[in-house]
Write an enzyme that holds these catalytic residues in place. Structure first.
Site, PDB file in Angstrom:
ATOM      1  N   MET A  79       0.837  -1.206   0.000  1.00  0.00           N
ATOM      2  CA  MET A  79       0.000   0.000   0.000  1.00  0.00           C
ATOM      3  C   MET A  79       0.867   1.250   0.000  1.00  0.00           C
ATOM      4  SD  MET A  79      -2.885  -1.109   2.799  1.00  0.00           S
ATOM      5  CE  MET A  79      -1.689  -1.822   3.919  1.00  0.00           C
ATOM      6  N   ILE A 135       1.734  -5.560   8.106  1.00  0.00           N
ATOM      7  CA  ILE A 135       3.132  -5.189   8.341  1.00  0.00           C
ATOM      8  C   ILE A 135       3.297  -3.674   8.221  1.00  0.00           C
ATOM      9  CG2 ILE A 135       5.512  -5.508   7.578  1.00  0.00           C
ATOM     10  CD1 ILE A 135       4.632  -8.204   6.397  1.00  0.00           C
ATOM     11  N   GLY A 165       1.342   3.953   4.900  1.00  0.00           N
ATOM     12  CA  GLY A 165       2.192   3.147   4.035  1.00  0.00           C
ATOM     13  C   GLY A 165       2.611   1.821   4.637  1.00  0.00           C
ATOM     14  N   SER A 166       2.269   0.717   3.996  1.00  0.00           N
ATOM     15  CA  SER A 166       2.483  -0.566   4.632  1.00  0.00           C
ATOM     16  C   SER A 166       2.214  -1.714   3.663  1.00  0.00           C
ATOM     17  CB  SER A 166       1.564  -0.665   5.849  1.00  0.00           C
ATOM     18  OG  SER A 166       0.303  -0.110   5.546  1.00  0.00           O
ATOM     19  N   ARG A 167       1.992  -2.910   4.239  1.00  0.00           N
ATOM     20  CA  ARG A 167       1.823  -4.108   3.430  1.00  0.00           C
ATOM     21  C   ARG A 167       0.966  -5.121   4.181  1.00  0.00           C
ATOM     22  NH1 ARG A 167       7.227  -7.628   3.315  1.00  0.00           N
ATOM     23  NH2 ARG A 167       6.294  -9.698   3.396  1.00  0.00           N
TER      24      ARG A 167
END
Length: 200
Positions: A79, A135, A165-167
């Site tokens: 993301m 994450i 911002g991440s995953r």
């Protein structure tokens, strides 16, 4: 225009303060717009099969042997800041385990980000155990879950948010998956786009 003696310092002070507060107001306005974009949470029409857990681009698809799921297919979504960061349930089920791990804050698209702060949800679903790993990234500093152990969650329901911002990685039991519907580089919307079809 002629100015009275001794007035210049008053005028410059006023000008300086006015300029400072003007710049500050512009910065705060821009931050407000950024937060409105980032924290938006639109309603979604839930798709078929196993749906995406996060908005973003598919960064990896892999077949793995996982401790919680066993032989599985892992679909990872990255993301960016401009994506919706509210994550959704990929398939209906009951949360049977919630684990939070502290860690680093490396860029979420890097392999080393597996050592980052993360939240793991293990789900008992109609196709067996499914695992969701949220994450945190280099800017993301907090994962906020909306669910807890024992909750029964419908497909497409909101499960949490990762700030800035991440995953998200989703682990699906390999023997229950008929077809993976996405490929690396595809853009998906959480709760809407089908990432995998289930065996009949």
């Amino acid at each position: 225009m002629r100015l009275a003696s001794g007035s210049v310092s008053w005028i410059l002070s006023s000008l300086f303060l006015g300029g400072f507060f003007f710049i500050l107001s512009v910065v705060l306005f821009c931050l407000t717009i950024l937060f409105l974009v980032f924290f938006r949470d639109p309603d979604r029409i839930v798709g078929s099969g196993v749906v995406a857990c996060a908005d973003g681009r598919i960064r990896e698809i892999a077949e793995l042997n996982d401790d919680d799921v066993g032989r599985c297919v892992m679909v990872s979504t990255f993301m960016n800041l401009y994506n919706v960061h509210v994550n959704r349930m990929p398939i209906a089920g009951e949360i049977i385990d919630v684990k939070h791990y502290s860690g680093w804050h490396l860029p979420a698209f890097r392999k080393e980000s597996e050592k980052n702060e993360r939240l793991i949800l293990v789900v008992d679903s109609g196709i067996g155990r499914v695992k969701i790993v949220q994450i945190a990234g280099i800017i993301a500093r907090r994962i906020v879950p909306y669910v807890k152990k024992g909750d029964k969650i419908g497909k497409g329901d909101r499960i949490g948010i990762i700030r800035f911002g991440s995953r998200v990685d989703v682990y699906l039991p390999e023997d229950k998956i008929k077809k993976v519907n996405v490929k690396v580089g595809d853009f998906v919307k959480a709760g809407v786009d089908t990432i995998a079809e289930i065996n009949d």
